[in-house]
Design a protein around this motif. Structure first.
Motif, PDB file in Angstrom:
ATOM      1  N   LEU A   1      22.964  22.053  38.171  1.00  0.00           N
ATOM      2  CA  LEU A   1      21.941  22.695  38.999  1.00  0.00           C
ATOM      3  C   LEU A   1      22.487  22.968  40.395  1.00  0.00           C
ATOM      4  O   LEU A   1      23.540  22.461  40.766  1.00  0.00           O
ATOM      5  N   ALA A   2      21.733  23.717  41.173  1.00  0.00           N
ATOM      6  CA  ALA A   2      22.042  23.961  42.595  1.00  0.00           C
ATOM      7  C   ALA A   2      23.490  24.403  42.790  1.00  0.00           C
ATOM      8  O   ALA A   2      24.194  23.907  43.665  1.00  0.00           O
ATOM      9  N   THR A   3      23.927  25.344  41.973  1.00  0.00           N
ATOM     10  CA  THR A   3      25.317  25.801  42.061  1.00  0.00           C
ATOM     11  C   THR A   3      25.517  26.725  43.256  1.00  0.00           C
ATOM     12  O   THR A   3      24.642  27.501  43.613  1.00  0.00           O
ATOM     13  N   ARG A   4      26.667  26.576  43.875  1.00  0.00           N
ATOM     14  CA  ARG A   4      27.094  27.454  44.972  1.00  0.00           C
ATOM     15  C   ARG A   4      28.569  27.760  44.784  1.00  0.00           C
ATOM     16  O   ARG A   4      29.374  26.841  44.661  1.00  0.00           O
ATOM     17  N   GLY A   5      28.899  29.036  44.731  1.00  0.00           N
ATOM     18  CA  GLY A   5      30.293  29.427  44.561  1.00  0.00           C
ATOM     19  C   GLY A   5      30.775  29.221  43.142  1.00  0.00           C
ATOM     20  O   GLY A   5      29.997  29.126  42.202  1.00  0.00           O
ATOM     21  N   GLY A   6      32.098  29.185  42.990  1.00  0.00           N
ATOM     22  CA  GLY A   6      32.707  28.919  41.700  1.00  0.00           C
ATOM     23  C   GLY A   6      33.046  30.143  40.879  1.00  0.00           C
ATOM     24  O   GLY A   6      33.653  30.029  39.823  1.00  0.00           O
ATOM     25  N   VAL A   7      32.665  31.330  41.353  1.00  0.00           N
ATOM     26  CA  VAL A   7      32.967  32.548  40.621  1.00  0.00           C
ATOM     27  C   VAL A   7      34.403  32.977  40.936  1.00  0.00           C
ATOM     28  O   VAL A   7      34.820  32.962  42.096  1.00  0.00           O
ATOM     29  N   ALA A   8      35.118  33.346  39.888  1.00  0.00           N
ATOM     30  CA  ALA A   8      36.516  33.766  40.069  1.00  0.00           C
ATOM     31  C   ALA A   8      36.606  34.992  40.966  1.00  0.00           C
ATOM     32  O   ALA A   8      35.710  35.839  40.963  1.00  0.00           O
ATOM     33  N   PRO A   9      37.675  35.114  41.738  1.00  0.00           N
ATOM     34  CA  PRO A   9      37.860  36.291  42.597  1.00  0.00           C
ATOM     35  C   PRO A   9      37.881  37.575  41.769  1.00  0.00           C
ATOM     36  O   PRO A   9      38.302  37.580  40.613  1.00  0.00           O
ATOM     37  N   ALA A  10      37.452  38.662  42.374  1.00  0.00           N
ATOM     38  CA  ALA A  10      37.390  39.945  41.674  1.00  0.00           C
ATOM     39  C   ALA A  10      38.749  40.621  41.566  1.00  0.00           C
ATOM     40  O   ALA A  10      38.926  41.530  40.773  1.00  0.00           O
ATOM     41  N   SER A  11      39.728  40.173  42.343  1.00  0.00           N
ATOM     42  CA  SER A  11      41.040  40.818  42.334  1.00  0.00           C
ATOM     43  C   SER A  11      41.757  40.595  40.997  1.00  0.00           C
ATOM     44  O   SER A  11      41.634  39.541  40.377  1.00  0.00           O
ATOM     45  N   ASP A  12      42.499  41.617  40.574  1.00  0.00           N
ATOM     46  CA  ASP A  12      43.243  41.553  39.319  1.00  0.00           C
ATOM     47  C   ASP A  12      44.518  40.726  39.488  1.00  0.00           C
ATOM     48  O   ASP A  12      45.078  40.653  40.582  1.00  0.00           O
ATOM     49  N   CYS A  13      44.972  40.166  38.389  1.00  0.00           N
ATOM     50  CA  CYS A  13      46.281  39.512  38.372  1.00  0.00           C
ATOM     51  C   CYS A  13      47.322  40.604  38.130  1.00  0.00           C
ATOM     52  O   CYS A  13      47.245  41.328  37.137  1.00  0.00           O
ATOM     53  N   THR A  14      48.261  40.726  39.025  1.00  0.00           N
ATOM     54  CA  THR A  14      49.304  41.750  38.909  1.00  0.00           C
ATOM     55  C   THR A  14      50.657  41.128  39.219  1.00  0.00           C
ATOM     56  O   THR A  14      50.740  39.995  39.702  1.00  0.00           O
ATOM     57  N   ALA A  15      51.694  41.902  38.967  1.00  0.00           N
ATOM     58  CA  ALA A  15      53.049  41.435  39.287  1.00  0.00           C
ATOM     59  C   ALA A  15      53.194  41.199  40.791  1.00  0.00           C
ATOM     60  O   ALA A  15      53.919  40.302  41.214  1.00  0.00           O
ATOM     61  N   GLN A  16      52.472  41.986  41.597  1.00  0.00           N
ATOM     62  CA  GLN A  16      52.575  41.864  43.056  1.00  0.00           C
ATOM     63  C   GLN A  16      51.980  40.542  43.563  1.00  0.00           C
ATOM     64  O   GLN A  16      52.412  40.027  44.580  1.00  0.00           O
ATOM     65  N   ASN A  17      50.980  40.015  42.897  1.00  0.00           N
ATOM     66  CA  ASN A  17      50.384  38.761  43.375  1.00  0.00           C
ATOM     67  C   ASN A  17      50.695  37.577  42.453  1.00  0.00           C
ATOM     68  O   ASN A  17      50.044  36.535  42.546  1.00  0.00           O
ATOM     69  N   LYS A  18      51.705  37.736  41.605  1.00  0.00           N
ATOM     70  CA  LYS A  18      52.120  36.657  40.709  1.00  0.00           C
ATOM     71  C   LYS A  18      52.478  35.420  41.530  1.00  0.00           C
ATOM     72  O   LYS A  18      53.203  35.501  42.522  1.00  0.00           O
ATOM     73  N   GLY A  19      51.923  34.278  41.133  1.00  0.00           N
ATOM     74  CA  GLY A  19      52.206  33.026  41.811  1.00  0.00           C
ATOM     75  C   GLY A  19      51.339  32.770  43.035  1.00  0.00           C
ATOM     76  O   GLY A  19      51.407  31.696  43.627  1.00  0.00           O
ATOM     77  N   ALA A  20      50.525  33.749  43.421  1.00  0.00           N
ATOM     78  CA  ALA A  20      49.647  33.559  44.584  1.00  0.00           C
ATOM     79  C   ALA A  20      48.561  32.549  44.235  1.00  0.00           C
ATOM     80  O   ALA A  20      48.079  32.497  43.113  1.00  0.00           O
ATOM     81  N   ARG A  21      48.199  31.785  45.199  1.00  0.00           N
ATOM     82  CA  ARG A  21      47.174  30.761  45.005  1.00  0.00           C
ATOM     83  C   ARG A  21      45.883  31.222  45.677  1.00  0.00           C
ATOM     84  O   ARG A  21      45.905  31.699  46.811  1.00  0.00           O
ATOM     85  N   GLN A  22      44.782  31.087  44.957  1.00  0.00           N
ATOM     86  CA  GLN A  22      43.479  31.413  45.527  1.00  0.00           C
ATOM     87  C   GLN A  22      42.576  30.205  45.372  1.00  0.00           C
ATOM     88  O   GLN A  22      42.517  29.599  44.300  1.00  0.00           O
ATOM     89  N   VAL A  23      41.899  29.844  46.425  1.00  0.00           N
ATOM     90  CA  VAL A  23      40.981  28.715  46.407  1.00  0.00           C
ATOM     91  C   VAL A  23      39.569  29.264  46.265  1.00  0.00           C
ATOM     92  O   VAL A  23      39.172  30.165  47.001  1.00  0.00           O
ATOM     93  N   VAL A  24      38.832  28.740  45.304  1.00  0.00           N
ATOM     94  CA  VAL A  24      37.454  29.148  45.075  1.00  0.00           C
ATOM     95  C   VAL A  24      36.565  27.950  45.375  1.00  0.00           C
ATOM     96  O   VAL A  24      36.634  26.929  44.693  1.00  0.00           O
ATOM     97  N   MET A  25      35.759  28.061  46.402  1.00  0.00           N
ATOM     98  CA  MET A  25      34.859  26.969  46.776  1.00  0.00           C
ATOM     99  C   MET A  25      33.759  26.848  45.729  1.00  0.00           C
ATOM    100  O   MET A  25      33.288  27.853  45.183  1.00  0.00           O
ATOM    101  N   TYR A  26      33.334  25.612  45.463  1.00  0.00           N
ATOM    102  CA  TYR A  26      32.371  25.351  44.404  1.00  0.00           C
ATOM    103  C   TYR A  26      31.606  24.085  44.723  1.00  0.00           C
ATOM    104  O   TYR A  26      32.185  23.098  45.175  1.00  0.00           O
ATOM    105  N   GLN A  27      30.305  24.137  44.489  1.00  0.00           N
ATOM    106  CA  GLN A  27      29.468  22.948  44.656  1.00  0.00           C
ATOM    107  C   GLN A  27      28.330  23.026  43.645  1.00  0.00           C
ATOM    108  O   GLN A  27      27.807  24.107  43.378  1.00  0.00           O
TER     109      GLN A  27
END
Length: 84
Positions: free
Chosen positions: A49-75
Motif C-alpha cells: 500500500l501507499a506506494t511512491r515511485g518505483g516505476v522504471a525510467p522511460a529511457s531505452d537501453c541502448t549501446a550509448q548508455n550501456k553500463g549506466a546506472r539509474q537510481v529509482v526511488m521507491y517507498q
C-alpha cells in the motif's frame, strides 16, 4: 520477505490495483507456508500500500548508455495479515 529472526515467506500475486502516476501498483499476495519459526509464521496475505515511485525510467537501453546506472526511488507500506 525475510524477517530479522530468519523466518521467511514467499507468495503468489492475486490482485493489483493502480496507484498514483509514477508509482508501482498496489498489490495483494497470498502467502505460502513460512520457512522457520518467527515473525513470518502464520502470515496468510501480504498487502503493498501507499506506494511512491518505483516505476522504471522511460529511457531505452541502448549501446550509448550501456553500463549506466539509474537510481529509482521507491517507498511502500507492507501489511502482513495472519488468521487468528
Amino acid at each position: 520477505w525475510q524477517a530479522k529472526d530468519g523466518s521467511k515467506v514467499t507468495g503468489t500475486q492475486v490482485a493489483v490495483a493502480p496507484a498514483d502516476k509514477g508509482a508501482i501498483p498496489y498489490q495483494l499476495v497470498k502467502a505460502n507456508l513460512a520457512e522457520g519459526k518467527g515473525a513470518m509464521q502464520g502470515v496468510s496475505y501480504i498487502q503493498r500500500l501507499a506506494t511512491r515511485g518505483g516505476v522504471a525510467p522511460a529511457s531505452d537501453c541502448t549501446a550509448q548508455n550501456k553500463g549506466a546506472r539509474q537510481v529509482v526511488m521507491y517507498q511502500a507500506d507492507y501489511v502482513f495479515w495472519t488468521a487468528n
